[in-house]
Design a protein around this motif. Sequence first.
Motif, PDB file in Angstrom:
ATOM      1  N   ILE A 155       1.165  -1.134  -0.082  1.00 20.49           N
ATOM      2  CA  ILE A 155      -0.182  -0.659  -0.064  1.00 20.49           C
ATOM      3  C   ILE A 155       0.941   1.035   0.239  1.00 20.49           C
ATOM      4  N   ARG A 156       0.932   2.501  -0.513  1.00 22.10           N
ATOM      5  CA  ARG A 156       1.356   3.618  -0.794  1.00 22.10           C
ATOM      6  C   ARG A 156       0.564   4.623  -0.791  1.00 22.10           C
ATOM      7  N   VAL A 157       0.640   5.895  -0.566  1.00 21.68           N
ATOM      8  CA  VAL A 157      -0.043   6.313  -0.525  1.00 21.68           C
ATOM      9  C   VAL A 157       1.131   8.049  -0.353  1.00 21.68           C
ATOM     10  N   ARG A 158       0.409   8.858  -1.021  1.00 25.59           N
ATOM     11  CA  ARG A 158       1.266  10.335  -1.489  1.00 25.59           C
ATOM     12  C   ARG A 158       0.247  11.330  -0.667  1.00 25.59           C
ATOM     13  N   VAL A 159       0.325  11.458   0.441  1.00 27.25           N
ATOM     14  CA  VAL A 159       0.286  12.575   0.952  1.00 27.25           C
ATOM     15  C   VAL A 159       0.208  13.971   0.643  1.00 27.25           C
ATOM     16  N   SER A 160      -0.815  14.665   0.749  1.00 27.37           N
ATOM     17  CA  SER A 160      -1.072  15.837  -0.633  1.00 27.37           C
ATOM     18  C   SER A 160      -0.388  16.751   0.215  1.00 27.37           C
ATOM     19  N   GLY A 161       0.430  17.952  -0.352  1.00 28.83           N
ATOM     20  CA  GLY A 161       1.330  18.523   0.567  1.00 28.83           C
ATOM     21  C   GLY A 161       2.598  19.381  -0.613  1.00 28.83           C
ATOM     22  N   GLU A 162       3.390  19.733   0.438  1.00 23.06           N
ATOM     23  CA  GLU A 162       4.413  19.521  -0.945  1.00 23.06           C
ATOM     24  C   GLU A 162       5.680  19.025  -1.052  1.00 23.06           C
ATOM     25  N   LEU A 163       5.704  18.008  -2.141  1.00 21.07           N
ATOM     26  CA  LEU A 163       6.978  17.308  -1.919  1.00 21.07           C
ATOM     27  C   LEU A 163       7.795  17.754  -2.534  1.00 21.07           C
ATOM     28  N   LYS A 164       9.070  17.318  -1.113  1.00 21.29           N
ATOM     29  CA  LYS A 164      10.649  17.508  -1.291  1.00 21.29           C
ATOM     30  C   LYS A 164      11.569  16.768  -1.632  1.00 21.29           C
ATOM     31  N   PRO A 165      12.031  16.076  -2.724  1.00 12.53           N
ATOM     32  CA  PRO A 165      12.340  14.992  -2.585  1.00 12.53           C
ATOM     33  C   PRO A 165      13.888  14.921  -2.486  1.00 12.53           C
ATOM     34  N   SER A 166      14.613  14.304  -1.464  1.00 12.32           N
ATOM     35  CA  SER A 166      16.082  15.029  -1.155  1.00 12.32           C
ATOM     36  C   SER A 166      16.739  13.623  -1.366  1.00 12.32           C
ATOM     37  N   ALA A 167      18.252  14.107  -1.142  1.00 15.31           N
ATOM     38  CA  ALA A 167      19.084  12.752  -0.886  1.00 15.31           C
ATOM     39  C   ALA A 167      20.458  13.343  -0.789  1.00 15.31           C
ATOM     40  N   ALA A 168      21.162  12.206   0.534  1.00  8.71           N
ATOM     41  CA  ALA A 168      22.730  13.286   1.329  1.00  8.71           C
ATOM     42  C   ALA A 168      23.294  11.534   0.820  1.00  8.71           C
ATOM     43  N   VAL A 169      24.613  12.176   0.698  1.00  5.45           N
ATOM     44  CA  VAL A 169      25.272  11.463   1.575  1.00  5.45           C
ATOM     45  C   VAL A 169      26.251  11.555   1.995  1.00  5.45           C
ATOM     46  N   ASP A 170      26.881  11.028   2.721  1.00  8.09           N
ATOM     47  CA  ASP A 170      27.383  11.474   4.472  1.00  8.09           C
ATOM     48  C   ASP A 170      28.145  10.368   5.346  1.00  8.09           C
ATOM     49  N   ASP A 171      28.850  11.096   6.687  1.00 10.03           N
ATOM     50  CA  ASP A 171      30.220   9.313   6.695  1.00 10.03           C
ATOM     51  C   ASP A 171      30.998   8.582   5.695  1.00 10.03           C
ATOM     52  N   LEU A 172      31.998   9.648   4.926  1.00 10.59           N
ATOM     53  CA  LEU A 172      32.605   9.512   3.672  1.00 10.59           C
ATOM     54  C   LEU A 172      33.631   8.633   4.457  1.00 10.59           C
ATOM     55  N   LYS A 173      34.773   8.101   3.746  1.00  5.74           N
ATOM     56  CA  LYS A 173      35.702   7.186   5.087  1.00  5.74           C
ATOM     57  C   LYS A 173      36.369   6.746   3.483  1.00  5.74           C
ATOM     58  N   LEU A 174      37.698   6.509   3.392  1.00  5.61           N
ATOM     59  CA  LEU A 174      38.563   6.106   2.269  1.00  5.61           C
ATOM     60  C   LEU A 174      39.701   5.190   3.713  1.00  5.61           C
ATOM     61  N   ARG A 175      39.672   4.434   2.747  1.00  2.00           N
ATOM     62  CA  ARG A 175      40.704   3.302   3.389  1.00  2.00           C
ATOM     63  C   ARG A 175      41.798   2.868   2.103  1.00  2.00           C
ATOM     64  N   ARG A 176      43.067   2.427   2.047  1.00  2.00           N
ATOM     65  CA  ARG A 176      43.762   1.866   1.527  1.00  2.00           C
ATOM     66  C   ARG A 176      43.939   0.624   1.117  1.00  2.00           C
ATOM     67  N   SER A 177      43.834   0.054   0.203  1.00  2.00           N
ATOM     68  CA  SER A 177      43.704  -1.773   0.496  1.00  2.00           C
ATOM     69  C   SER A 177      44.852  -1.993  -1.220  1.00  2.00           C
ATOM     70  N   LYS A 178      45.860  -2.467  -0.145  1.00  2.00           N
ATOM     71  CA  LYS A 178      47.021  -2.232  -1.718  1.00  2.00           C
ATOM     72  C   LYS A 178      47.150  -1.647  -2.518  1.00  2.00           C
ATOM     73  N   SER A 179      47.136  -1.771  -4.119  1.00  2.00           N
ATOM     74  CA  SER A 179      46.399  -0.811  -5.068  1.00  2.00           C
ATOM     75  C   SER A 179      45.481  -0.058  -5.190  1.00  2.00           C
ATOM     76  N   ASP A 180      44.374  -0.960  -4.303  1.00  2.00           N
ATOM     77  CA  ASP A 180      42.506  -0.175  -4.700  1.00  2.00           C
ATOM     78  C   ASP A 180      42.983   0.808  -3.012  1.00  2.00           C
ATOM     79  N   VAL A 181      41.255   1.671  -3.171  1.00  3.29           N
ATOM     80  CA  VAL A 181      41.483   2.643  -2.611  1.00  3.29           C
ATOM     81  C   VAL A 181      39.240   1.914  -1.814  1.00  3.29           C
ATOM     82  N   ILE A 182      39.380   1.556  -0.598  1.00  4.90           N
ATOM     83  CA  ILE A 182      38.028   1.376  -0.571  1.00  4.90           C
ATOM     84  C   ILE A 182      37.424   2.981   0.077  1.00  4.90           C
ATOM     85  N   VAL A 183      36.092   2.913  -0.410  1.00  4.76           N
ATOM     86  CA  VAL A 183      35.508   4.103   0.055  1.00  4.76           C
ATOM     87  C   VAL A 183      34.012   3.594   0.797  1.00  4.76           C
ATOM     88  N   THR A 184      33.513   4.263   1.287  1.00  3.10           N
ATOM     89  CA  THR A 184      32.827   4.204   2.450  1.00  3.10           C
ATOM     90  C   THR A 184      31.984   5.562   2.883  1.00  3.10           C
TER      91      THR A 184
END
Length: 329
Positions: A155-184
């Motif tokens: 069951i999907r309901v859209r309640v009337s009103g202003e729709l504000k879709p948005s997304a964010a990326v957080d907690d970004l980290k890098l880790r070296r693994s030999k010749s690669d880099v793991i990005v989380t």
Amino acid sequence: MRKVLVMLFVALNVAIGVPAAAADDVPWSVGTADNGYGAERPNYSYTLNPGGQVDDALVVTNRGTTPLVLAVYAADGFTNDRGQLDLRAKDAKSTDLGAWVHAAQSQATVLPGKSVQVPFTLTIPADATAGDHLGGIITSLAQAGDVDRRLAIRIRVRVSGELKPSAAVDDLKLRRSKSDVIVTYTVSNTGNAIVSARPSVSVAGLFGTAQAEAGDTPQLLPGESWKVSTTVREVKASPRLTGKVTLLPLLTDAAGSTGTLDTVSATTHTWSITWLASLLVLALCGATVIVVRRRGAADPGSDADDRHDGHDVPEERDGEVARQDVSTS
């Protein structure tokens, strides 16, 4: 003992929208009622104002050879660890759409080869937030071994009103693994509409940039987050690395059409311990050479000061040797 729930997704998975049908290993099927809202609907979808109400029905069919007694109830939806839409267990408290849906009966008895309709009412609270809300109506059969087998429709309901879709990326980290880099990183739905996201990842260093494409995240309900790990291959060694994640949010409407939103991004940096150690050694070596040279310039040694036995060295003028008298005391 904890009850095991076996959820069989019928028109419940938001991403693929499987039509209502029966699962092969259960003796019943569920579907939407044919009424003023349409015939052969794959799931329930409504757009309502706060305080609005709708009456609809679930159709349950017994495909087995014995009578079935099924529990019927509604529950909130959520995205599970496998990236699939799931529904809260019966004993878990629903606080959103699952609390707005009320079936006319809590049990349905269905004879072999027969179908029954279970009416339900959906009432939107007057203070409901605008945007997307997701849940489902569930039929459940208790079985031996403390196993609960469930079949449900979204069951999907859209309640009337202003729709504000948005997304964010957080907690970004890098880790070296030999010749690669793991990005989380973590992708979060920060708006009031159901969205997924298409991440693009890059790692830049002193000697160039390497990139990787990550798969789309599952569809996330408002307020949900999804942890992602992407491996960027063959990143050249560098004293400092810069990681960047760019998200293209994807918005899918109730009809199944997908549109894109403005991209969002996040950046982070990390230093290479190996490179820092190498630079420190080079700096120390350079400092040592400078000190040695300065000391050598301040103390020329015996070759520059040619004095011996207490006498001055003869001074040569115009081809002659001039000797200076040396007085001693």
